[in-house]
Motif scaffolding. Sequence first.
Motif, short mmCIF file in Angstrom:
data_model
loop_
_atom_site.label_atom_id
_atom_site.label_comp_id
_atom_site.label_asym_id
_atom_site.label_seq_id
_atom_site.Cartn_x
_atom_site.Cartn_y
_atom_site.Cartn_z
N PHE A 110 -34.65 -3.78 26.36
CA PHE A 110 -34.55 -4.70 27.48
C PHE A 110 -34.95 -6.10 27.02
O PHE A 110 -35.73 -6.25 26.08
N ALA A 111 -34.44 -7.08 27.73
CA ALA A 111 -34.82 -8.45 27.40
C ALA A 111 -36.33 -8.64 27.53
O ALA A 111 -36.96 -9.33 26.73
N GLU A 112 -36.91 -8.02 28.56
CA GLU A 112 -38.36 -7.99 28.74
C GLU A 112 -38.78 -6.55 28.95
O GLU A 112 -38.17 -5.84 29.75
N ALA A 113 -39.82 -6.12 28.25
CA ALA A 113 -40.28 -4.74 28.39
C ALA A 113 -40.74 -4.49 29.83
O ALA A 113 -41.47 -5.29 30.39
N PRO A 114 -40.32 -3.36 30.44
CA PRO A 114 -40.77 -3.07 31.81
C PRO A 114 -42.23 -2.64 31.83
O PRO A 114 -42.81 -2.27 30.81
N VAL A 115 -42.80 -2.70 33.01
CA VAL A 115 -44.13 -2.14 33.25
C VAL A 115 -43.94 -0.72 33.75
O VAL A 115 -43.08 -0.46 34.58
N MET A 116 -44.74 0.22 33.25
CA MET A 116 -44.56 1.62 33.57
C MET A 116 -45.84 2.21 34.13
O MET A 116 -46.94 1.85 33.71
N ALA A 117 -45.70 3.13 35.09
CA ALA A 117 -46.82 3.92 35.59
C ALA A 117 -46.41 5.38 35.58
O ALA A 117 -45.26 5.71 35.87
N ALA A 118 -47.36 6.26 35.25
CA ALA A 118 -47.10 7.71 35.23
C ALA A 118 -47.78 8.37 36.41
O ALA A 118 -48.94 8.06 36.74
#
Length: 212
Positions: A110-118
């Motif tokens: 991605f152009a900008e890394a996403p924020v992830m939650a588990a």
Amino acid sequence: MAALEPMIRGKLASHPDAPAFAAEVLRVHRRYATEIVQAHALCPFVRDVDVAFGKFCVMLDHEPDLDATREAVIDAKSNVLHVVFPLALPPSNVFERFASTLLARLQGAFAEAPVMAAFHPELVGDRDAAHRLVGLLRRAPDPFVQFIPAGVHEGGTVFASSVEEFEASAVDRSELNFQKLRGEPIEALLTRAQEIRADRDRAYARFADLRG
């Protein structure tokens, strides 16, 4: 607005029961988003739950598959995405490691890394501190990972609504949620979460061929 249709991926995606099963997964997770996240105002941006889900991807694998999940995330072409694993229940620490590895494998995609939650039904957490309450709030009916736009982070339980709303207000809500839920509210929340889990178990029992 058209009804949200789940993406269906994984080794069992072509099973004849897959569409009906995915519809039940979406229904159960709507309950979690509506009756837990929205009802207790855990995220101020959850007004329309289907909008908050973004793309909703159901992975039909008995074990989380890193390559298949990475491909599904990229193919979704959405900066708000929920990827659910209703046929898999690895230990919560194993799933969290899987999620972290997945995020690392998505670097450069991605152009900008996403924020992830588990999220996971058995995440470690308790009522005694704001940062530990997060684990209780993220005890979703099934393991899932949530992706939201880069540069946006909410403490506590995160559900995206729109990029614009998130960018307008990136507030750490974990302490606010802790203060708000102390005592009777958290007990009511956990009771409802157990009811949703029981609903999940009853609904999924009809799909023995998929569950193996």
